[in-house]
Design a protein around this motif. Structure first.
Motif, PDB file in Angstrom:
ATOM      1  N   SER A   3      38.005  45.154  38.327  1.00 46.09           N
ATOM      2  CA  SER A   3      38.021  46.117  37.227  1.00 46.09           C
ATOM      3  C   SER A   3      38.965  45.664  36.116  1.00 46.09           C
ATOM      4  O   SER A   3      38.672  45.844  34.927  1.00 46.09           O
ATOM      5  CB  SER A   3      38.436  47.498  37.730  1.00 46.09           C
ATOM      6  OG  SER A   3      39.749  47.479  38.257  1.00 46.09           O
ATOM      7  N   LYS A   4      40.115  45.057  36.504  1.00 45.92           N
ATOM      8  CA  LYS A   4      41.040  44.539  35.497  1.00 45.92           C
ATOM      9  C   LYS A   4      40.419  43.374  34.734  1.00 45.92           C
ATOM     10  O   LYS A   4      40.539  43.276  33.510  1.00 45.92           O
ATOM     11  CB  LYS A   4      42.351  44.098  36.154  1.00 45.92           C
ATOM     12  CG  LYS A   4      43.334  45.224  36.402  1.00 45.92           C
ATOM     13  CD  LYS A   4      44.673  44.679  36.828  1.00 45.92           C
ATOM     14  CE  LYS A   4      45.693  45.795  36.947  1.00 45.92           C
ATOM     15  NZ  LYS A   4      45.995  46.415  35.644  1.00 45.92           N
ATOM     16  N   LEU A   5      39.759  42.474  35.469  1.00 50.78           N
ATOM     17  CA  LEU A   5      39.107  41.334  34.823  1.00 50.78           C
ATOM     18  C   LEU A   5      38.060  41.815  33.830  1.00 50.78           C
ATOM     19  O   LEU A   5      37.991  41.331  32.703  1.00 50.78           O
ATOM     20  CB  LEU A   5      38.468  40.433  35.879  1.00 50.78           C
ATOM     21  CG  LEU A   5      37.692  39.210  35.349  1.00 50.78           C
ATOM     22  CD1 LEU A   5      38.609  38.313  34.539  1.00 50.78           C
ATOM     23  CD2 LEU A   5      37.055  38.452  36.502  1.00 50.78           C
ATOM     24  N   LYS A   6      37.248  42.789  34.256  1.00 48.85           N
ATOM     25  CA  LYS A   6      36.237  43.345  33.357  1.00 48.85           C
ATOM     26  C   LYS A   6      36.886  44.014  32.151  1.00 48.85           C
ATOM     27  O   LYS A   6      36.386  43.927  31.024  1.00 48.85           O
ATOM     28  CB  LYS A   6      35.362  44.343  34.106  1.00 48.85           C
ATOM     29  CG  LYS A   6      34.203  44.870  33.270  1.00 48.85           C
ATOM     30  CD  LYS A   6      33.330  45.830  34.060  1.00 48.85           C
ATOM     31  CE  LYS A   6      32.186  46.337  33.198  1.00 48.85           C
ATOM     32  NZ  LYS A   6      31.328  47.299  33.940  1.00 48.85           N
ATOM     33  N   LEU A  11      37.937  43.978  26.312  1.00 49.66           N
ATOM     34  CA  LEU A  11      38.857  43.984  25.169  1.00 49.66           C
ATOM     35  C   LEU A  11      38.490  42.924  24.127  1.00 49.66           C
ATOM     36  O   LEU A  11      38.744  43.105  22.935  1.00 49.66           O
ATOM     37  CB  LEU A  11      40.298  43.757  25.637  1.00 49.66           C
ATOM     38  CG  LEU A  11      41.032  44.937  26.269  1.00 49.66           C
ATOM     39  CD1 LEU A  11      42.394  44.492  26.784  1.00 49.66           C
ATOM     40  CD2 LEU A  11      41.194  46.067  25.262  1.00 49.66           C
ATOM     41  N   THR A  12      37.904  41.822  24.568  1.00 52.56           N
ATOM     42  CA  THR A  12      37.606  40.713  23.642  1.00 52.56           C
ATOM     43  C   THR A  12      36.277  40.880  22.901  1.00 52.56           C
ATOM     44  O   THR A  12      35.915  40.025  22.098  1.00 52.56           O
ATOM     45  CB  THR A  12      37.585  39.362  24.387  1.00 52.56           C
ATOM     46  OG1 THR A  12      36.495  39.357  25.323  1.00 52.56           O
ATOM     47  CG2 THR A  12      38.885  39.098  25.108  1.00 52.56           C
ATOM     48  N   ARG A  13      35.519  41.956  23.192  1.00 54.25           N
ATOM     49  CA  ARG A  13      34.217  42.196  22.549  1.00 54.25           C
ATOM     50  C   ARG A  13      33.318  40.957  22.659  1.00 54.25           C
ATOM     51  O   ARG A  13      33.006  40.307  21.649  1.00 54.25           O
ATOM     52  CB  ARG A  13      34.376  42.564  21.081  1.00 54.25           C
ATOM     53  CG  ARG A  13      35.308  43.691  20.771  1.00 54.25           C
ATOM     54  CD  ARG A  13      34.771  45.061  21.095  1.00 54.25           C
ATOM     55  NE  ARG A  13      35.490  46.079  20.348  1.00 54.25           N
ATOM     56  CZ  ARG A  13      36.708  46.516  20.650  1.00 54.25           C
ATOM     57  NH1 ARG A  13      37.337  46.042  21.713  1.00 54.25           N
ATOM     58  NH2 ARG A  13      37.279  47.444  19.916  1.00 54.25           N
ATOM     59  N   PRO A  14      32.881  40.588  23.855  1.00 54.45           N
ATOM     60  CA  PRO A  14      32.117  39.340  24.050  1.00 54.45           C
ATOM     61  C   PRO A  14      30.902  39.190  23.145  1.00 54.45           C
ATOM     62  O   PRO A  14      30.583  38.079  22.710  1.00 54.45           O
ATOM     63  CB  PRO A  14      31.688  39.431  25.522  1.00 54.45           C
ATOM     64  CG  PRO A  14      32.704  40.303  26.162  1.00 54.45           C
ATOM     65  CD  PRO A  14      33.072  41.312  25.127  1.00 54.45           C
ATOM     66  N   PRO A  86      39.429  50.236  27.787  1.00 54.94           N
ATOM     67  CA  PRO A  86      40.320  49.718  28.848  1.00 54.94           C
ATOM     68  C   PRO A  86      41.765  50.183  28.775  1.00 54.94           C
ATOM     69  O   PRO A  86      42.376  50.459  29.817  1.00 54.94           O
ATOM     70  CB  PRO A  86      40.226  48.198  28.658  1.00 54.94           C
ATOM     71  CG  PRO A  86      38.870  47.983  28.071  1.00 54.94           C
ATOM     72  CD  PRO A  86      38.647  49.149  27.151  1.00 54.94           C
ATOM     73  N   ILE A  87      42.342  50.282  27.563  1.00 50.55           N
ATOM     74  CA  ILE A  87      43.754  50.665  27.478  1.00 50.55           C
ATOM     75  C   ILE A  87      43.959  52.153  27.731  1.00 50.55           C
ATOM     76  O   ILE A  87      44.739  52.524  28.615  1.00 50.55           O
ATOM     77  CB  ILE A  87      44.369  50.224  26.125  1.00 50.55           C
ATOM     78  CG1 ILE A  87      44.331  48.698  25.997  1.00 50.55           C
ATOM     79  CG2 ILE A  87      45.819  50.719  26.013  1.00 50.55           C
ATOM     80  CD1 ILE A  87      44.790  48.175  24.656  1.00 50.55           C
ATOM     81  N   SER A  96      50.440  44.717  28.597  1.00 47.88           N
ATOM     82  CA  SER A  96      49.641  43.564  29.030  1.00 47.88           C
ATOM     83  C   SER A  96      48.613  43.201  27.962  1.00 47.88           C
ATOM     84  O   SER A  96      48.364  42.023  27.697  1.00 47.88           O
ATOM     85  CB  SER A  96      48.929  43.870  30.347  1.00 47.88           C
ATOM     86  OG  SER A  96      49.863  44.117  31.377  1.00 47.88           O
ATOM     87  N   ALA A  97      48.022  44.232  27.339  1.00 47.50           N
ATOM     88  CA  ALA A  97      47.053  43.983  26.265  1.00 47.50           C
ATOM     89  C   ALA A  97      47.730  43.317  25.073  1.00 47.50           C
ATOM     90  O   ALA A  97      47.175  42.385  24.468  1.00 47.50           O
ATOM     91  CB  ALA A  97      46.410  45.303  25.838  1.00 47.50           C
TER      92      ALA A  97
END
Length: 301
Positions: A3-6, A11-14, A86-87, A96-97
């Motif tokens: 879930s953290k990886l996702k 956050l990076t808007r792939p 996510p945040i 962390s962000a």
């Protein structure tokens, strides 16, 4: 762990990252053609593929850092308006962000420095402009869209800096105007009721289309090559914009913004066609399926 990886990936808007690559490829196409001519551009691109990939990497890292830091600075607002992000949802701690965004930004500048001093300087200016927009600029009605547009203009120039110089720096006005329009439209994503912004964005889009048409005459190419790309580009941005104006709901506005962001690939393709021919434009269009696929998996805005 997953879930953290996702969360970090979200956050990076792939879906938006291919548009950053498109800016670089368009800028490289302009630079290669001006320096070596259309006939030798492909051969020179092969000879400098390492530097081109570094510029693409720098652009992707800087773009990713920008959207990560955007969510960091918006964390309190998002806690109310977009608590699923996510945040505010607690998946990624805010500190962390922040660290993640700054690391991405530093790596982006470093990647550009490895190409040339000018590339590094442009990347640094781009990073500072990203920070300016994320931390303060976006809160201003006029300054916000212009700052966001400046980020895209600098990204195009970053692609042009492949050989350590930027001849047609004034071309940065085109993405500035375009992204300024997209940013204006995005002002209604949460509450709707932004017809005045949409109207202004419409005329800005027309200005972009007119600029591309004028650029075609400047470069001296036949309109036959540009027309197919220009028609698809215009349709992709104007049809969702009209729907958002007609039914001024947050859902339609988000669709118009999504179309505007992804259509950056087509805008860059038009620029590449004008300077380097239809094959260069087609190579950028090939990024579109990847962006559309990722847009179905991850949020664009």
């Amino acid at each position: 762990m997953m879930s953290k990886l996702k969360g970090y990936i979200q956050l990076t808007r792939p879906a938006n990252l291919p548009t950053a690559v498109a800016d670089i490829v368009a800028g490289v196409a302009v630079s290669l053609t001006l320096m070596h001519g259309v006939e030798d551009a492909a051969a020179m691109a092969s000879a400098h593929v390492g530097s081109i990939l570094l510029l693409c990497l720098a652009s992707v890292l800087l773009y990713a850092s920008g959207v990560v830091l955007n969510d960091y600075f918006d964390r309190n607002v998002d806690a109310i308006e977009r608590p699923e992000r996510p945040i505010p949802s607690g998946v990624i701690p805010s500190r962390s962000a922040l660290a993640f965004g700054l690391v991405l930004m530093c790596l982006g500048v470093l990647s550009a420095v490895m190409v040339s001093v000018l590339s590094g300087v442009l990347a640094l200016f781009l990073a500072l402009t990203i920070l300016l927009y994320d931390a303060a600029g976006k809160r201003h009605v006029l300054f916000g869209p212009l700052t966001m547009g400046a980020c895209r203009g600098l990204n195009l120039l970053l692609g042009m800096s492949l050989f350590g110089e930027v001849a047609l720096w004034w071309m940065a006005v085109i993405p500035i105007l375009y992204i300024g329009a997209v940013t204006l439209v995005s002002r209604g994503e949460v509450n709707g009721q932004n017809r005045s912004h949409i109207t202004l964005a419409f005329f800005m889009y027309l200005g972009v289309i007119a600029s591309l048409w004028g650029l075609m005459f400047y470069a001296g190419i036949s309109f036959i090559y540009l027309i197919p790309f220009l028609i698809v580009f215009a349709a992709m941005v104007l049809i969702p914009l009209w729907r958002a104006y007609k039914n001024n709901s947050p859902a339609n506005i988000r669709k118009a913004v999504k179309a505007g962001v992804i259509s950056l690939i087509l805008l860059d393709a038009c620029i590449a066609v004008i300077f380097a021919g239809w094959t260069a434009g087609l190579s950028i269009v090939l990024l579109l399926p990847a962006s559309l696929f990722l847009a179905k998996q991850f949020a664009v805005t």
